[in-house]
Design a protein around this motif. Structure first.
Motif, PDB file in Angstrom:
ATOM      1  N   LYS A   1       2.656   1.289  10.649  1.00 31.13           N
ATOM      2  CA  LYS A   1       2.107   0.612  12.051  1.00 31.13           C
ATOM      3  C   LYS A   1       2.171  -0.683  11.571  1.00 31.13           C
ATOM      4  CE  LYS A   1      -0.615   4.006  14.355  1.00 31.13           C
ATOM      5  NZ  LYS A   1      -1.954   4.260  14.818  1.00 31.13           N
ATOM      6  N   LYS A   2       2.398  -1.181  10.208  1.00 31.10           N
ATOM      7  CA  LYS A   2       2.211  -2.503   9.851  1.00 31.10           C
ATOM      8  C   LYS A   2       3.763  -2.961  10.091  1.00 31.10           C
ATOM      9  CE  LYS A   2      -0.710  -2.237   5.831  1.00 31.10           C
ATOM     10  NZ  LYS A   2      -0.878  -2.175   4.399  1.00 31.10           N
ATOM     11  N   ASP A   3       3.624  -4.390  10.577  1.00 31.54           N
ATOM     12  CA  ASP A   3       4.788  -5.101  10.997  1.00 31.54           C
ATOM     13  C   ASP A   3       5.578  -5.660   9.686  1.00 31.54           C
ATOM     14  OD1 ASP A   3       3.850  -7.767  10.252  1.00 31.54           O
ATOM     15  OD2 ASP A   3       3.132  -8.127  12.312  1.00 31.54           O
ATOM     16  N   ILE A   4       6.619  -6.217   9.951  1.00 34.07           N
ATOM     17  CA  ILE A   4       7.402  -6.558   8.790  1.00 34.07           C
ATOM     18  C   ILE A   4       6.906  -7.675   8.021  1.00 34.07           C
ATOM     19  CG2 ILE A   4       9.632  -5.919   9.874  1.00 34.07           C
ATOM     20  CD1 ILE A   4      10.357  -8.852  10.112  1.00 34.07           C
ATOM     21  N   HIS A   5       6.065  -8.335   8.526  1.00 36.44           N
ATOM     22  CA  HIS A   5       4.965  -9.462   7.686  1.00 36.44           C
ATOM     23  C   HIS A   5       3.969  -8.484   6.893  1.00 36.44           C
ATOM     24  CE1 HIS A   5       5.969 -13.374   9.959  1.00 36.44           C
ATOM     25  NE2 HIS A   5       6.957 -12.789   9.698  1.00 36.44           N
ATOM     26  N   GLU A   6       3.221  -7.727   7.659  1.00 34.04           N
ATOM     27  CA  GLU A   6       2.052  -7.085   7.091  1.00 34.04           C
ATOM     28  C   GLU A   6       2.303  -6.189   5.924  1.00 34.04           C
ATOM     29  OE1 GLU A   6      -0.491  -6.909  11.133  1.00 34.04           O
ATOM     30  OE2 GLU A   6       0.792  -5.374  10.746  1.00 34.04           O
ATOM     31  N   GLY A   7       3.561  -5.676   6.278  1.00 31.96           N
ATOM     32  CA  GLY A   7       3.712  -4.478   5.047  1.00 31.96           C
ATOM     33  C   GLY A   7       4.424  -5.063   3.803  1.00 31.96           C
ATOM     34  N   ASN A   8       4.714  -6.242   3.569  1.00 32.60           N
ATOM     35  CA  ASN A   8       5.723  -6.975   2.628  1.00 32.60           C
ATOM     36  C   ASN A   8       4.499  -7.598   1.768  1.00 32.60           C
ATOM     37  OD1 ASN A   8       7.268  -8.412   1.048  1.00 32.60           O
ATOM     38  ND2 ASN A   8       9.017  -8.183   2.340  1.00 32.60           N
ATOM     39  N   LEU A   9       4.101  -7.315   0.776  1.00 29.90           N
ATOM     40  CA  LEU A   9       3.135  -7.858  -0.039  1.00 29.90           C
ATOM     41  C   LEU A   9       3.632  -8.891  -0.922  1.00 29.90           C
ATOM     42  CD1 LEU A   9       0.181  -7.664  -1.208  1.00 29.90           C
ATOM     43  CD2 LEU A   9       1.078  -6.195  -3.116  1.00 29.90           C
ATOM     44  N   ALA A  10       4.848  -8.945  -1.291  1.00 34.29           N
ATOM     45  CA  ALA A  10       5.537  -9.869  -1.793  1.00 34.29           C
ATOM     46  C   ALA A  10       5.567 -11.042  -0.983  1.00 34.29           C
ATOM     47  CB  ALA A  10       7.081  -9.642  -2.656  1.00 34.29           C
ATOM     48  N   TYR A  11       6.125 -10.694   0.293  1.00 34.26           N
ATOM     49  CA  TYR A  11       6.245 -11.934   1.396  1.00 34.26           C
ATOM     50  C   TYR A  11       4.850 -12.525   1.472  1.00 34.26           C
ATOM     51  CZ  TYR A  11       6.581 -13.952   5.824  1.00 34.26           C
ATOM     52  OH  TYR A  11       6.434 -14.702   6.936  1.00 34.26           O
ATOM     53  N   LEU A  12       3.652 -11.682   1.484  1.00 32.47           N
ATOM     54  CA  LEU A  12       2.350 -12.176   1.781  1.00 32.47           C
ATOM     55  C   LEU A  12       1.789 -13.085   0.627  1.00 32.47           C
ATOM     56  CD1 LEU A  12       0.450  -9.059   3.267  1.00 32.47           C
ATOM     57  CD2 LEU A  12       1.310 -11.035   4.447  1.00 32.47           C
ATOM     58  N   ASN A  13       2.151 -12.790  -0.693  1.00 34.12           N
ATOM     59  CA  ASN A  13       1.942 -13.520  -1.864  1.00 34.12           C
ATOM     60  C   ASN A  13       2.493 -14.919  -1.694  1.00 34.12           C
ATOM     61  OD1 ASN A  13       0.242 -12.119  -3.516  1.00 34.12           O
ATOM     62  ND2 ASN A  13       1.874 -10.713  -3.856  1.00 34.12           N
ATOM     63  N   ARG A  14       3.881 -14.910  -1.133  1.00 35.71           N
ATOM     64  CA  ARG A  14       4.459 -16.143  -1.018  1.00 35.71           C
ATOM     65  C   ARG A  14       3.769 -17.021  -0.037  1.00 35.71           C
ATOM     66  NH1 ARG A  14       9.029 -12.787  -1.568  1.00 35.71           N
ATOM     67  NH2 ARG A  14       9.407 -12.901   0.655  1.00 35.71           N
ATOM     68  N   SER A  15       3.469 -16.240   1.137  1.00 36.13           N
ATOM     69  CA  SER A  15       2.829 -17.002   2.178  1.00 36.13           C
ATOM     70  C   SER A  15       1.460 -17.457   1.665  1.00 36.13           C
ATOM     71  CB  SER A  15       2.674 -15.905   3.412  1.00 36.13           C
ATOM     72  OG  SER A  15       3.858 -15.633   4.036  1.00 36.13           O
ATOM     73  N   ARG A  16       0.929 -16.962   0.856  1.00 40.08           N
ATOM     74  CA  ARG A  16      -0.298 -17.557   0.507  1.00 40.08           C
ATOM     75  C   ARG A  16      -0.322 -18.639  -0.572  1.00 40.08           C
ATOM     76  NH1 ARG A  16      -4.806 -15.523  -4.156  1.00 40.08           N
ATOM     77  NH2 ARG A  16      -6.656 -16.246  -3.044  1.00 40.08           N
ATOM     78  N   GLN A  17       0.900 -18.664  -1.135  1.00 42.34           N
ATOM     79  CA  GLN A  17       1.186 -19.779  -1.851  1.00 42.34           C
ATOM     80  C   GLN A  17       1.419 -21.045  -1.058  1.00 42.34           C
ATOM     81  OE1 GLN A  17       4.484 -18.782  -4.300  1.00 42.34           O
ATOM     82  NE2 GLN A  17       3.256 -17.469  -5.645  1.00 42.34           N
ATOM     83  N   ALA A  18       2.412 -20.904   0.127  1.00 38.27           N
ATOM     84  CA  ALA A  18       2.706 -21.778   1.126  1.00 38.27           C
ATOM     85  C   ALA A  18       1.233 -22.241   1.833  1.00 38.27           C
ATOM     86  CB  ALA A  18       3.582 -21.046   2.105  1.00 38.27           C
ATOM     87  N   ALA A  19       0.416 -21.385   2.292  1.00 39.09           N
ATOM     88  CA  ALA A  19      -0.860 -21.573   2.843  1.00 39.09           C
ATOM     89  C   ALA A  19      -1.614 -22.737   2.160  1.00 39.09           C
ATOM     90  CB  ALA A  19      -1.661 -20.304   3.306  1.00 39.09           C
ATOM     91  N   GLU A  20      -1.915 -22.226   0.874  1.00 37.00           N
ATOM     92  CA  GLU A  20      -2.783 -23.219  -0.111  1.00 37.00           C
ATOM     93  C   GLU A  20      -2.011 -24.524  -0.327  1.00 37.00           C
ATOM     94  OE1 GLU A  20      -2.899 -20.826  -3.609  1.00 37.00           O
ATOM     95  OE2 GLU A  20      -4.476 -19.795  -2.792  1.00 37.00           O
ATOM     96  N   TYR A  21      -0.679 -24.737  -0.266  1.00 35.14           N
ATOM     97  CA  TYR A  21      -0.116 -25.960  -0.181  1.00 35.14           C
ATOM     98  C   TYR A  21      -0.163 -26.503   1.105  1.00 35.14           C
ATOM     99  CZ  TYR A  21       3.613 -29.324  -0.137  1.00 35.14           C
ATOM    100  OH  TYR A  21       4.420 -30.441  -0.395  1.00 35.14           O
ATOM    101  N   CYS A  22      -0.021 -26.049   1.996  1.00 36.56           N
ATOM    102  CA  CYS A  22      -0.314 -26.548   3.410  1.00 36.56           C
ATOM    103  C   CYS A  22      -1.623 -26.995   3.693  1.00 36.56           C
ATOM    104  CB  CYS A  22       0.102 -25.582   4.559  1.00 36.56           C
ATOM    105  SG  CYS A  22       1.743 -25.223   4.914  1.00 36.56           S
TER     106      CYS A  22
END
Length: 218
Positions: free
Chosen positions: A166-187
């Motif tokens: 049921k997870k979408d392509i963002h929610e189910g991709n832990l590597a992507y979420l880790n990169r997104s967290r790095q981007a979020a902290e930068y932003c």
């Protein structure tokens, strides 16, 4: 652009944005403010059709299969439609809006597809596109709920009763979420977002303690 206020609750998937936005609306309403909650994407609207196709993997099952600029336009057009059809007049009359996600989500999730050397150029394009060319309002404050990706993954697994499909392509991709967290902290650092550390000892803090910190920031 009007006399309204726009407060954005931002964070990765599973960070409790919707819960905290709803609590904030309740608390601000109790103070006598004219306040509404808005959420993005607006899945009830036809304007989210491309967003739904993208997140369902119809353009590719990896988030990077759709480049940052193309994906951003899907979400931006949905926001524009919502602004024109739903909440623009409320904002113009001086109402307070609490947004569960906003343009800031494009910043977080789409920066993660790009090399860090390109992040500033992308952010400049993104905010000019949404706030100037499309003409939707910029936030008065962005509150970033910083949740460790493994904790958010556990919360999402619980949300879907353990059904990972049921997870979408963002929610189910832990590597992507880790990169997104790095981007979020930068932003968060670059753009002056107000950041709340939502985890303690590998667990989420209570809803009430996080909400109290949000109210203190406001």
């Amino acid at each position: 652009m009007g006399n309204g206020k726009l407060i954005v609750i931002e964070g990765l998937d599973g960070s409790g944005k919707g819960t905290q936005a709803a609590e904030l609306v309740k608390n601000l309403s109790a103070q006598g403010r004219q306040v509404r909650k808005i959420s993005f994407p607006n899945y009830a609207s036809d304007s989210s059709a491309l967003v739904k196709m993208y997140l369902a993997g119809q353009f590719g099952t990896n988030p990077g299969d759709v480049n940052a600029y193309a994906a951003s336009t899907f979400f931006a057009v949905d926001r524009f439609a919502s602004f024109k059809q739903d909440w623009g007049e409320f904002y113009a009359r001086g109402g307070t809006l609490v947004a569960d996600r906003y343009t800031t989500s494009n910043a977080v999730h789409q920066c993660s597809k790009l090399p860090e050397s390109q992040w500033d150029a992308f952010l400049g394009w993104l905010f000019h596109f949404e706030y100037t060319l499309l003409g939707i309002p910029a936030p008065d404050m962005v509150i970033y709920l910083n949740v460790e990706p493994d904790v958010s993954q556990k919360l999402m697994t619980g949300r879907y009763q353990g059904d990972e499909s049921k997870k979408d392509i963002h929610e189910g991709n832990l590597a992507y979420l880790n990169r997104s967290r790095q981007a979020a902290e930068y932003c968060s650092r670059k753009l002056g977002w107000k950041e709340i550390a939502c985890c303690q000892n590998g667990q989420m803090r209570s809803i009430s303690s996080i909400q109290a910190e949000i109210l203190s920031l406001l």
